[in-house]
Design a protein around this motif. Structure first.
Motif, PDB file in Angstrom:
ATOM      1  N   ILE A  39     -40.115  31.930  97.917  1.00 47.43           N
ATOM      2  CA  ILE A  39     -41.157  32.453  98.807  1.00 47.43           C
ATOM      3  C   ILE A  39     -42.043  33.486  98.116  1.00 47.43           C
ATOM      4  N   ASP A 176     -48.486  40.254 103.902  1.00 51.22           N
ATOM      5  CA  ASP A 176     -48.264  38.826 103.678  1.00 51.22           C
ATOM      6  C   ASP A 176     -47.669  38.225 104.952  1.00 51.22           C
ATOM      7  N   ASN A 177     -47.816  36.942 105.108  1.00 47.93           N
ATOM      8  CA  ASN A 177     -47.170  36.202 106.205  1.00 47.93           C
ATOM      9  C   ASN A 177     -47.574  36.739 107.572  1.00 47.93           C
TER      10      ASN A 177
HETATM   11 MG    MG Z   1     -44.292  36.704 101.806  1.00 53.25          MG
END
Ligand code: MG
Ligand code: DHB
Length: 236
Positions: A39, A176-177
């Motif tokens: 990831i 992020d994400n």
């Molecule tokens: Mg991430």
């Protein structure tokens, strides 16, 4: 061939800057051997963060969530040699892999890895994050230039609050994400997944702030993983 993953591979191939990407395959192999999840940030996001840091002439970066240190390497490489990068990792095993990667990659400036639960470390009244960097030296504008948040999704809103304390005015926080397959945008009455609760608290906070203390954006991405994206918050 008309796939997001194939296009991501194409872009990575075309845009790779060896100063940033050299040795990263071996770094990812170290992560794979340690059984770490695949990831890490893709090349495209790593270099986008580098563009951001370069354009703001950043010298000090905070990262929450080191994993194998691949994002950390992009962030560090975009800083001047006298820069500072602090990265926080909850897993000692992951931190060990990251350390091996920084040594193998000759990451400069060399990242300081803080091992422990991010919120505990960030809130420790006697710890490294007691005050924004530069405060002691009496620089006019203490604080990190940029924080990159990529750790426990359930804690994103708490990370945001600590980052707002530690990042200088005119600094940036990147999450992020921040999209999670669109699950952040569930309609009223539908249960919110735990990995989206913190993000929704963040988006609610930004809505309520109404542009008083932050200017924000969020960009959806497709790519080698899935439909996700990042959010970017500028501290006014
Ligand atoms: Mg991430
Ligand atoms: C997950 C975490 C990440 O940081 C990421 O970039 C993608 C997925 C996860 O925990 O599922």
């Amino acid at each position: 061939w008309l796939t997001a993953a194939g296009t991501e591979a194409y872009l990575s191939r075309k845009l790779a800057n060896p100063e940033y990407t050299k040795g990263l395959d071996a770094a990812q192999e170290r992560a794979d051997e340690a059984g770490m999840p695949r990831i890490a940030v893709p090349e495209t996001l790593g270099q986008m963060l580098a563009v951001l840091l370069k354009s703001m002439r950043a010298e000090r970066v905070l990262e929450i969530g080191t994993l194998a240190g691949i994002s950390t390497h992009y962030l560090a490489t975009a800083l001047p040699a006298h820069g500072q990068i602090d990265t926080i990792e909850a897993s000692p095993e992951h931190a060990k892999v990251a350390q091996a990667n920084f040594l193998a990659l000759d990451t400069c400036p060399f990242p300081t890895t803080h091992v422990g639960q991010a919120l505990k470390l960030l809130r420790d009244p006697n710890g490294a994050f007691k005050e924004p960097p530069g405060t002691v030296e009496g620089l006019p504008e203490p604080g990190y230039d940029l924080a990159f948040v990529d750790a426990n999704k359930d804690e994103y809103f708490q990370y945001f609050k600590e980052c707002m304390r530690l990042v200088r005015k005119g600094g940036v926080i990147v999450f992020d994400n921040a999209i999670r397959n669109g699950r952040i945008a569930v309609p009223d009455g539908i249960k919110v997944d735990s990995d989206c609760v913190g993000l929704r608290e963040l988006y609610d906070w930004i809505e309520k702030d109404a542009g008083k203390t932050v200017l924000a954006s969020a960009i959806q991405t497709v790519g080698d993983k899935s439909w996700d994206g990042f959010a970017i918050v500028y501290k006014l």
